[in-house]
Design a protein around this motif. Structure first.
Motif, PDB file in Angstrom:
ATOM      1  N   ARG A   1      40.089  34.941  48.876  1.00  0.00           N
ATOM      2  CA  ARG A   1      41.124  34.126  49.518  1.00  0.00           C
ATOM      3  C   ARG A   1      40.649  32.685  49.573  1.00  0.00           C
ATOM      4  NH1 ARG A   1      43.265  36.441  55.203  1.00  0.00           N
ATOM      5  NH2 ARG A   1      43.397  34.187  55.510  1.00  0.00           N
ATOM      6  N   GLY A   2      41.474  31.783  49.108  1.00  0.00           N
ATOM      7  CA  GLY A   2      41.086  30.386  49.051  1.00  0.00           C
ATOM      8  C   GLY A   2      41.114  29.661  50.371  1.00  0.00           C
ATOM      9  N   ASP A   3      41.721  30.262  51.397  1.00  0.00           N
ATOM     10  CA  ASP A   3      41.859  29.561  52.680  1.00  0.00           C
ATOM     11  C   ASP A   3      40.770  29.941  53.681  1.00  0.00           C
ATOM     12  OD1 ASP A   3      42.704  32.173  53.023  1.00  0.00           O
ATOM     13  OD2 ASP A   3      44.329  31.655  54.400  1.00  0.00           O
ATOM     14  N   LEU A   4      39.701  30.581  53.217  1.00  0.00           N
ATOM     15  CA  LEU A   4      38.654  31.004  54.130  1.00  0.00           C
ATOM     16  C   LEU A   4      37.479  30.036  54.163  1.00  0.00           C
ATOM     17  CD1 LEU A   4      38.471  34.863  53.591  1.00  0.00           C
ATOM     18  CD2 LEU A   4      39.546  33.592  55.435  1.00  0.00           C
TER      19      LEU A   4
ATOM     20  N   GLY B   1      42.343  34.030  62.515  1.00  0.00           N
ATOM     21  CA  GLY B   1      42.665  34.515  61.177  1.00  0.00           C
ATOM     22  C   GLY B   1      41.495  35.212  60.518  1.00  0.00           C
ATOM     23  N   TYR B   2      40.291  34.679  60.710  1.00  0.00           N
ATOM     24  CA  TYR B   2      39.106  35.333  60.161  1.00  0.00           C
ATOM     25  C   TYR B   2      38.920  36.716  60.784  1.00  0.00           C
ATOM     26  CZ  TYR B   2      37.822  30.483  58.939  1.00  0.00           C
ATOM     27  OH  TYR B   2      37.805  29.201  58.476  1.00  0.00           O
ATOM     28  N   ALA B   3      39.126  36.805  62.100  1.00  0.00           N
ATOM     29  CA  ALA B   3      38.949  38.082  62.789  1.00  0.00           C
ATOM     30  C   ALA B   3      39.942  39.119  62.285  1.00  0.00           C
ATOM     31  CB  ALA B   3      39.100  37.885  64.293  1.00  0.00           C
ATOM     32  N   ALA B   4      41.198  38.710  62.134  1.00  0.00           N
ATOM     33  CA  ALA B   4      42.213  39.646  61.624  1.00  0.00           C
ATOM     34  C   ALA B   4      41.865  40.107  60.212  1.00  0.00           C
ATOM     35  CB  ALA B   4      43.586  38.970  61.647  1.00  0.00           C
ATOM     36  N   PHE B   5      41.369  39.194  59.403  1.00  0.00           N
ATOM     37  CA  PHE B   5      40.994  39.511  58.027  1.00  0.00           C
ATOM     38  C   PHE B   5      39.837  40.511  58.007  1.00  0.00           C
ATOM     39  CE2 PHE B   5      38.920  37.990  53.940  1.00  0.00           C
ATOM     40  CZ  PHE B   5      39.879  38.543  53.102  1.00  0.00           C
ATOM     41  N   LEU B   6      38.845  40.293  58.871  1.00  0.00           N
ATOM     42  CA  LEU B   6      37.718  41.225  58.921  1.00  0.00           C
ATOM     43  C   LEU B   6      38.153  42.596  59.425  1.00  0.00           C
ATOM     44  CD1 LEU B   6      35.789  38.855  58.254  1.00  0.00           C
ATOM     45  CD2 LEU B   6      34.234  39.802  59.972  1.00  0.00           C
ATOM     46  N   LYS B   7      38.985  42.623  60.438  1.00  0.00           N
ATOM     47  CA  LYS B   7      39.424  43.911  60.966  1.00  0.00           C
ATOM     48  C   LYS B   7      40.168  44.728  59.912  1.00  0.00           C
ATOM     49  CE  LYS B   7      39.767  42.844  65.915  1.00  0.00           C
ATOM     50  NZ  LYS B   7      40.672  42.741  67.082  1.00  0.00           N
ATOM     51  N   GLU B   8      40.824  44.045  59.001  1.00  0.00           N
ATOM     52  CA  GLU B   8      41.587  44.730  57.953  1.00  0.00           C
ATOM     53  C   GLU B   8      40.687  45.269  56.850  1.00  0.00           C
ATOM     54  OE1 GLU B   8      45.359  43.820  54.907  1.00  0.00           O
ATOM     55  OE2 GLU B   8      44.638  42.278  56.294  1.00  0.00           O
TER      56      GLU B   8
ATOM     57  N   THR C   1      32.028  32.289  57.755  1.00  0.00           N
ATOM     58  CA  THR C   1      33.353  32.806  58.097  1.00  0.00           C
ATOM     59  C   THR C   1      33.279  34.273  58.513  1.00  0.00           C
ATOM     60  OG1 THR C   1      33.757  33.154  55.725  1.00  0.00           O
ATOM     61  CG2 THR C   1      34.658  31.167  56.693  1.00  0.00           C
ATOM     62  N   VAL C   2      32.396  35.042  57.886  1.00  0.00           N
ATOM     63  CA  VAL C   2      32.183  36.427  58.323  1.00  0.00           C
ATOM     64  C   VAL C   2      31.638  36.437  59.752  1.00  0.00           C
ATOM     65  CG1 VAL C   2      30.780  38.501  57.963  1.00  0.00           C
ATOM     66  CG2 VAL C   2      31.881  37.376  56.014  1.00  0.00           C
TER      67      VAL C   2
ATOM     68  N   VAL D   1      22.877  51.532  48.456  1.00  0.00           N
ATOM     69  CA  VAL D   1      23.145  50.451  49.399  1.00  0.00           C
ATOM     70  C   VAL D   1      24.479  50.720  50.090  1.00  0.00           C
ATOM     71  CG1 VAL D   1      23.546  47.972  49.664  1.00  0.00           C
ATOM     72  CG2 VAL D   1      21.828  48.791  48.031  1.00  0.00           C
ATOM     73  N   ARG D   2      24.490  50.690  51.389  1.00  0.00           N
ATOM     74  CA  ARG D   2      25.698  50.986  52.153  1.00  0.00           C
ATOM     75  C   ARG D   2      26.669  49.808  52.122  1.00  0.00           C
ATOM     76  NH1 ARG D   2      26.037  52.308  58.666  1.00  0.00           N
ATOM     77  NH2 ARG D   2      28.164  53.169  58.673  1.00  0.00           N
ATOM     78  N   VAL D   3      27.933  50.081  51.798  1.00  0.00           N
ATOM     79  CA  VAL D   3      28.980  49.063  51.806  1.00  0.00           C
ATOM     80  C   VAL D   3      29.718  49.141  53.140  1.00  0.00           C
ATOM     81  CG1 VAL D   3      31.086  48.215  50.713  1.00  0.00           C
ATOM     82  CG2 VAL D   3      29.230  49.127  49.302  1.00  0.00           C
ATOM     83  N   LEU D   4      29.661  48.049  53.899  1.00  0.00           N
ATOM     84  CA  LEU D   4      30.284  48.002  55.224  1.00  0.00           C
ATOM     85  C   LEU D   4      31.664  47.365  55.200  1.00  0.00           C
ATOM     86  CD1 LEU D   4      27.062  46.859  57.057  1.00  0.00           C
ATOM     87  CD2 LEU D   4      28.186  49.070  57.378  1.00  0.00           C
ATOM     88  N   GLY D   5      32.029  46.774  54.081  1.00  0.00           N
ATOM     89  CA  GLY D   5      33.344  46.154  53.955  1.00  0.00           C
ATOM     90  C   GLY D   5      33.458  45.403  52.649  1.00  0.00           C
ATOM     91  N   VAL D   6      34.708  45.159  52.243  1.00  0.00           N
ATOM     92  CA  VAL D   6      34.999  44.416  51.017  1.00  0.00           C
ATOM     93  C   VAL D   6      36.090  43.406  51.334  1.00  0.00           C
ATOM     94  CG1 VAL D   6      35.728  44.518  48.610  1.00  0.00           C
ATOM     95  CG2 VAL D   6      34.373  46.397  49.581  1.00  0.00           C
TER      96      VAL D   6
END
Length: 439
Positions: A183-186, A210-217, A20-21, A174-179
């Motif tokens: 979410r149960g619908d992924l 929806g996955y793209a919007a979630f990642l952008k956020e 999904t990522v 370790v670099r964190v690029l996102g968190v």
């Protein structure tokens, strides 16, 4: 020589959310106007269709076990006109075969190292906090030659959970690029071979959006883009597989769809004419075809429909009188005498081979295969060594025909699934990836 900048999305294990990522990132980059070239590391014929749906560009497999240097280079050259490459790993980052004691042979880490693509590790932090940093640090340090971009923390339960996980990563360097919050619908729908096919998803485009919007956020998309690197590699242009015939009738529907993209691309670029047909719709293959090719898929889910497809089966029998037919895995089963579904119902197949397979008696078959042909297979002479991959749950009840090949696993151990040959008809349980003499 050319440099192809990219990143490889991997994880410590399967089931962490890397697919999904991957899909969300492909769409996010495409929405930003980038020409994105997707790849799949390792033997997988389902994920590439999802990748193409996400960014509009065909995805190809890269496999350091099954492909020789020339084929690997030819496939990586698909990135020449792209702005960025994004590859999805298989299983865990270092998971591969142990051929001749070499740990991780065929792993996603090898692909990353060969291409110079930094690894983005998707870490499932559910059930842990700072301890996740020990996992990430171990993956980063396990092989210092593997470029490492950082981590995306997935399934984070709360702001407090995120704070604790980030503290651990910072302490480990370790670099964190996102968190990504939990979410149960992924979760993409799955069945026994992994994801359902892209063509079967009820609303795939909306899901990917929806996955793209979630990642952008929740993910630093710019940082991921800036992390892309690549090493100079040889430009390959002529090593894609050659077509086994000029006119190829290719079964394509929900029961037969598993063919590696580089195989079909090689056929097309060499000028072969590929005419699709649907056995599930009881369509006959092109009567002028030089070859009928039945890929793998899910015939066990459509046994009654295939058994009733009289026009399809009659046309196959007519074709086989004068011209070759080949089936891979599910296509091989459809060429056999019968297929028994999980409920024990017997379904009559084409009967061009004597194979009888059963899903009532399930047996797991998974792994790389090296096959030395005893009989000819369309496009390959006897004695040719082929490399492929086998993945199915069927049990062989009868296999009376002459064996097609001597088949072994990645470590050279013989396997009983030798394939079959009868007259103009051949079949294998492995999916062809490459021929060693053309690698």
């Amino acid at each position: 020589m050319t440099e192809r900048p990219g990143i490889l999305i991997s994880a410590p294990s399967s089931g962490t959310g890397k697919t999904t990522v991957m899909l969300g990132l492909l769409r996010a980059f495409a929405e930003d106007g980038l020409r994105v070239q997707p790849f799949k590391s390792g033997p997988d014929y389902i994920d590439p269709a999802f990748h193409q749906a996400a960014c509009g560009r065909a995805s190809f497999n890269l496999d350091t076990w099954a492909m020789g240097p020339a084929l690997f280079a030819a496939i990586s050259a698909e990135a020449n006109s792209a702005d960025i490459c994004v590859a999805e790993g298989s299983m865990g980052l270092y998971d591969g075969v142990a051929t001749q004691g070499q740990i991780g042979f065929g792993s996603s880490a090898e692909t990353a190292q060969a291409m110079g693509w930094p690894v983005v590790l998707v870490v499932d932090v559910s059930g842990q906090a700072q301890s996740a940093a020990a996992t990430a640090l171990g993956f980063q340090a396990y092989n210092p030659d593997i470029p490492f971009a950082g981590v995306i923390l997935n399934r984070c339960a709360s702001p407090r959970h995120e704070r604790l996980a980030r503290l651990g990563m910072e302490a480990a360097g370790v670099r964190v690029l996102g968190v990504l919050p939990r979410r149960g619908d992924l979760t993409l729908p799955e069945r026994h071979l992994g994801l359902i096919q892209a063509i079967e998803h009820p609303d795939l485009d909306a899901a990917i959006a929806g996955y793209a919007a979630f990642l952008k956020e929740h993910v630093d998309i710019a940082a991921l883009r800036n992390a892309a690197q690549g090493r100079e590699t040889a430009v390959g242009a002529t090593a894609l597989p050659h077509p086994p015939a000029q006119r190829i009738a290719l079964a394509q529907d929900a029961a037969f769809s598993f063919t590696y993209p580089h195989i079909l691309e090689g056929w097309r670029r060499a000028g072969a004419e590929i005419t699709p047909f649907s056995p599930l719709a009881d369509e006959a293959p092109d009567p002028s075809a030089d070859l009928v090719w039945l890929p793998g898929g899910y015939p066990e889910l459509h046994g009654a429909t295939l058994a009733a497809a009289a026009r399809f089966k009659t046309a196959l029998r007519t074709h086989a009188e004068t011209r070759p037919i080949h089936g891979e895995c599910g296509g091989y089963m459809a060429l056999g005498a019968a297929l028994i579904d999980k409920d024990g119902v017997w379904h009559e197949m084409a009967g061009l081979l004597g194979l009888v397979t059963s899903y009532e008696k399930r047996k797991f078959h998974l792994g790389y295969r090296r096959a030395v042909l005893r009989a000819g297979l369309p496009g390959h002479e006897p004695g040719t060594a082929l490399r492929g991959h086998e993945f199915h749950y069927s049990t062989i009840l009868e296999q009376p025909d002459a064996p097609l090949a001597e088949v072994a696993d990645a470590d050279g151990n013989p396997v009983p699934e030798t394939g079959s040959a009868r007259g103009m008809v051949t079949g294998t349980f492995f999916h062809l990836i490459s021929a060693e003499d053309a690698a």
